[in-house]
Scaffold this motif. Structure first.
Motif, PDB file in Angstrom:
ATOM      1  N   MET A   1      -5.460  31.821  28.281  1.00 20.09           N
ATOM      2  CA  MET A   1      -4.911  32.276  27.227  1.00 20.09           C
ATOM      3  C   MET A   1      -6.195  33.147  26.585  1.00 20.09           C
ATOM      4  SD  MET A   1      -1.819  32.585  25.869  1.00 20.09           S
ATOM      5  CE  MET A   1      -1.738  33.673  24.835  1.00 20.09           C
ATOM      6  N   SER A   2      -6.202  34.144  26.272  1.00 19.16           N
ATOM      7  CA  SER A   2      -7.217  35.500  25.876  1.00 19.16           C
ATOM      8  C   SER A   2      -7.160  35.384  24.010  1.00 19.16           C
ATOM      9  CB  SER A   2      -6.740  36.112  26.649  1.00 19.16           C
ATOM     10  OG  SER A   2      -7.862  37.607  25.551  1.00 19.16           O
ATOM     11  N   ASP A   3      -8.641  35.802  23.675  1.00 16.48           N
ATOM     12  CA  ASP A   3      -9.324  35.537  22.890  1.00 16.48           C
ATOM     13  C   ASP A   3      -8.485  37.353  22.061  1.00 16.48           C
ATOM     14  OD1 ASP A   3      -9.961  32.910  22.206  1.00 16.48           O
ATOM     15  OD2 ASP A   3     -11.525  33.569  22.565  1.00 16.48           O
ATOM     16  N   ARG A   4      -8.186  38.268  22.332  1.00 17.33           N
ATOM     17  CA  ARG A   4      -8.195  39.143  22.174  1.00 17.33           C
ATOM     18  C   ARG A   4      -6.396  39.784  21.486  1.00 17.33           C
ATOM     19  NH1 ARG A   4      -6.626  39.844  27.510  1.00 17.33           N
ATOM     20  NH2 ARG A   4      -3.921  40.650  27.705  1.00 17.33           N
ATOM     21  N   PRO A   5      -6.767  40.386  20.591  1.00 17.25           N
ATOM     22  CA  PRO A   5      -5.822  40.643  19.398  1.00 17.25           C
ATOM     23  C   PRO A   5      -4.675  41.204  20.400  1.00 17.25           C
ATOM     24  CG  PRO A   5      -7.774  42.170  19.039  1.00 17.25           C
ATOM     25  CD  PRO A   5      -7.843  41.066  20.409  1.00 17.25           C
ATOM     26  N   ALA A   6      -3.528  40.862  20.083  1.00 12.92           N
ATOM     27  CA  ALA A   6      -2.860  41.021  20.560  1.00 12.92           C
ATOM     28  C   ALA A   6      -1.798  41.985  21.346  1.00 12.92           C
ATOM     29  CB  ALA A   6      -1.457  40.671  20.033  1.00 12.92           C
ATOM     30  N   GLU A   7      -2.902  43.234  19.446  1.00 14.50           N
ATOM     31  CA  GLU A   7      -2.008  44.736  20.171  1.00 14.50           C
ATOM     32  C   GLU A   7      -2.928  45.662  21.373  1.00 14.50           C
ATOM     33  OE1 GLU A   7      -4.796  44.135  17.171  1.00 14.50           O
ATOM     34  OE2 GLU A   7      -3.054  43.194  17.067  1.00 14.50           O
ATOM     35  N   THR A   8      -3.986  45.260  21.684  1.00 10.91           N
ATOM     36  CA  THR A   8      -4.645  45.325  21.995  1.00 10.91           C
ATOM     37  C   THR A   8      -3.724  45.325  24.099  1.00 10.91           C
ATOM     38  OG1 THR A   8      -6.647  44.767  21.130  1.00 10.91           O
ATOM     39  CG2 THR A   8      -6.962  45.826  23.107  1.00 10.91           C
ATOM     40  N   THR A   9      -4.209  46.249  24.642  1.00 11.55           N
ATOM     41  CA  THR A   9      -3.635  46.459  25.896  1.00 11.55           C
ATOM     42  C   THR A   9      -4.819  46.493  27.087  1.00 11.55           C
ATOM     43  OG1 THR A   9      -1.559  47.717  25.466  1.00 11.55           O
ATOM     44  CG2 THR A   9      -2.152  47.060  28.093  1.00 11.55           C
ATOM     45  N   ASP A  10      -4.907  45.711  27.970  1.00 11.41           N
ATOM     46  CA  ASP A  10      -6.533  45.456  28.550  1.00 11.41           C
ATOM     47  C   ASP A  10      -5.877  45.945  30.136  1.00 11.41           C
ATOM     48  OD1 ASP A  10      -8.531  45.543  26.997  1.00 11.41           O
ATOM     49  OD2 ASP A  10      -7.841  43.046  27.577  1.00 11.41           O
ATOM     50  N   ILE A  11      -6.490  46.577  30.209  1.00  7.44           N
ATOM     51  CA  ILE A  11      -6.118  48.291  31.579  1.00  7.44           C
ATOM     52  C   ILE A  11      -6.912  47.326  32.849  1.00  7.44           C
ATOM     53  CG2 ILE A  11      -5.566  49.610  33.260  1.00  7.44           C
ATOM     54  CD1 ILE A  11      -3.644  48.487  31.161  1.00  7.44           C
ATOM     55  N   LEU A  12      -6.876  47.412  33.670  1.00  2.00           N
ATOM     56  CA  LEU A  12      -8.412  46.901  35.166  1.00  2.00           C
ATOM     57  C   LEU A  12      -8.253  47.421  36.026  1.00  2.00           C
ATOM     58  CD1 LEU A  12     -10.427  44.860  35.699  1.00  2.00           C
ATOM     59  CD2 LEU A  12      -9.282  43.202  36.735  1.00  2.00           C
ATOM     60  N   ALA A  13      -9.028  47.988  36.247  1.00  2.00           N
ATOM     61  CA  ALA A  13      -9.255  48.308  37.757  1.00  2.00           C
ATOM     62  C   ALA A  13     -10.646  48.243  38.712  1.00  2.00           C
ATOM     63  CB  ALA A  13      -9.113  50.505  37.707  1.00  2.00           C
ATOM     64  N   GLN A  14     -10.156  48.428  39.523  1.00  2.00           N
ATOM     65  CA  GLN A  14     -11.443  47.927  40.730  1.00  2.00           C
ATOM     66  C   GLN A  14     -11.301  48.049  42.588  1.00  2.00           C
ATOM     67  OE1 GLN A  14      -9.951  46.225  43.910  1.00  2.00           O
ATOM     68  NE2 GLN A  14      -8.645  47.100  43.446  1.00  2.00           N
ATOM     69  N   GLY A  15     -12.300  48.940  42.792  1.00  2.80           N
ATOM     70  CA  GLY A  15     -12.523  49.127  44.050  1.00  2.80           C
ATOM     71  C   GLY A  15     -14.439  48.998  44.615  1.00  2.80           C
ATOM     72  N   THR A  16     -14.498  49.626  45.123  1.00  2.00           N
ATOM     73  CA  THR A  16     -16.176  48.894  45.683  1.00  2.00           C
ATOM     74  C   THR A  16     -16.970  50.822  45.041  1.00  2.00           C
ATOM     75  OG1 THR A  16     -14.948  49.124  48.066  1.00  2.00           O
ATOM     76  CG2 THR A  16     -17.664  49.967  48.062  1.00  2.00           C
ATOM     77  N   PHE A  17     -16.811  51.830  45.136  1.00  2.61           N
ATOM     78  CA  PHE A  17     -16.940  52.759  43.984  1.00  2.61           C
ATOM     79  C   PHE A  17     -18.069  53.081  44.921  1.00  2.61           C
ATOM     80  CE2 PHE A  17     -13.852  50.653  41.081  1.00  2.61           C
ATOM     81  CZ  PHE A  17     -13.508  51.668  40.606  1.00  2.61           C
ATOM     82  N   ASP A  18     -18.820  53.916  46.067  1.00  2.00           N
ATOM     83  CA  ASP A  18     -19.940  53.640  46.773  1.00  2.00           C
ATOM     84  C   ASP A  18     -19.773  55.448  47.245  1.00  2.00           C
ATOM     85  OD1 ASP A  18     -22.258  53.663  47.621  1.00  2.00           O
ATOM     86  OD2 ASP A  18     -20.835  53.258  49.878  1.00  2.00           O
ATOM     87  N   LEU A  19     -21.133  55.946  46.293  1.00  2.00           N
ATOM     88  CA  LEU A  19     -20.542  57.668  46.176  1.00  2.00           C
ATOM     89  C   LEU A  19     -19.269  58.107  45.710  1.00  2.00           C
ATOM     90  CD1 LEU A  19     -22.391  58.269  49.817  1.00  2.00           C
ATOM     91  CD2 LEU A  19     -23.493  57.689  47.673  1.00  2.00           C
ATOM     92  N   LEU A  20     -19.679  58.341  44.614  1.00  2.00           N
ATOM     93  CA  LEU A  20     -18.464  58.599  43.844  1.00  2.00           C
ATOM     94  C   LEU A  20     -17.971  59.970  43.829  1.00  2.00           C
ATOM     95  CD1 LEU A  20     -19.615  57.377  39.645  1.00  2.00           C
ATOM     96  CD2 LEU A  20     -18.107  56.506  41.509  1.00  2.00           C
ATOM     97  N   HIS A  21     -16.899  60.011  43.101  1.00  2.44           N
ATOM     98  CA  HIS A  21     -15.895  61.269  44.088  1.00  2.44           C
ATOM     99  C   HIS A  21     -14.733  61.310  42.601  1.00  2.44           C
ATOM    100  CE1 HIS A  21     -13.053  58.998  46.116  1.00  2.44           C
ATOM    101  NE2 HIS A  21     -13.813  58.917  46.755  1.00  2.44           N
ATOM    102  N   PRO A  22     -14.273  62.938  42.682  1.00  2.00           N
ATOM    103  CA  PRO A  22     -12.946  62.914  42.683  1.00  2.00           C
ATOM    104  C   PRO A  22     -12.134  61.780  41.877  1.00  2.00           C
ATOM    105  CG  PRO A  22     -14.454  64.990  43.412  1.00  2.00           C
ATOM    106  CD  PRO A  22     -13.997  64.129  44.299  1.00  2.00           C
ATOM    107  N   GLY A  23     -11.958  62.024  43.385  1.00  2.00           N
ATOM    108  CA  GLY A  23     -10.738  60.743  43.461  1.00  2.00           C
ATOM    109  C   GLY A  23     -10.888  59.853  42.448  1.00  2.00           C
ATOM    110  N   HIS A  24     -12.143  59.053  42.390  1.00  2.00           N
ATOM    111  CA  HIS A  24     -12.341  58.049  41.733  1.00  2.00           C
ATOM    112  C   HIS A  24     -12.615  58.015  39.636  1.00  2.00           C
ATOM    113  CE1 HIS A  24     -15.606  56.658  44.614  1.00  2.00           C
ATOM    114  NE2 HIS A  24     -14.256  55.649  45.253  1.00  2.00           N
ATOM    115  N   HIS A  25     -12.231  59.561  39.426  1.00  2.00           N
ATOM    116  CA  HIS A  25     -12.463  59.997  38.017  1.00  2.00           C
ATOM    117  C   HIS A  25     -11.358  59.945  38.491  1.00  2.00           C
ATOM    118  CE1 HIS A  25     -13.365  62.236  35.105  1.00  2.00           C
ATOM    119  NE2 HIS A  25     -13.940  61.419  34.809  1.00  2.00           N
ATOM    120  N   HIS A  26     -10.337  60.398  38.891  1.00  2.00           N
ATOM    121  CA  HIS A  26      -9.004  60.437  38.789  1.00  2.00           C
ATOM    122  C   HIS A  26      -8.148  59.241  38.904  1.00  2.00           C
ATOM    123  CE1 HIS A  26      -4.904  61.917  39.492  1.00  2.00           C
ATOM    124  NE2 HIS A  26      -4.544  61.470  39.415  1.00  2.00           N
TER     125      HIS A  26
END
Length: 149
Positions: A1-26
């Protein structure tokens, strides 16, 4: 269980992110719209087995992703178990990139097995507003090699 407030929605993205490009930013901009706080896990090079390993070191990729406006917090992946930082972050939503190799159902099942109550979503494709956008690190590398040889 997390200690964050219930009203906060945490989002997770993941990847390699080698040589950033517009697709990463999107991907990261879209993921950020799905909640209140965007966490990003940058994969360690040794964990990238589905494609060529990253060119840039993990610490540099982490720094560059952390500099992007939609990102609230950036983490370097765990060297042995990719789910360790996911357990620590305990996100409400895990957003997969449009063309990431992960299967949504398999990821959802793995999260459930680890006791992580989290929705899995997939980001949309990037449709850049300009011609000639290169939306693949591999294509960027190929273009550099072709132009600079």
């Amino acid at each position: 269980m997390s200690d964050r407030p219930a009203e906060t929605t945490d989002i997770l993205a993941q990847g390699t992110f080698d040589l950033l490009h517009p697709g990463h930013h999107h991907y990261l901009r879209e993921a950020a719209t799905m909640g209140d706080r965007l966490h990003v896990i940058v994969a360690r090079g040794e964990n990238v087995s589905h494609k060529e390993p990253p060119i840039l070191p993990g610490s540099q990729r982490r720094e560059m992703v952390g500099a992007l406006e939609p990102v609230d917090e950036v983490h370097l992946g765990h060297p042995e178990d990719i789910f360790v930082p996911v357990e620590r972050i305990d996100p409400d939503v895990l957003v997969l990139g449009y063309d990431q190799h992960h299967d949504e159902e398999s990821i959802a099942a793995a999260l459930t097995d680890r006791g992580i109550d989290c929705t899995v979503r997939r980001a949309s494709a990037c449709d850049p507003d300009y011609d000639g956008a290169v939306l693949s690190t591999g294509e960027i590398i190929d273009r550099i090699l072709a132009e600079r040889r």
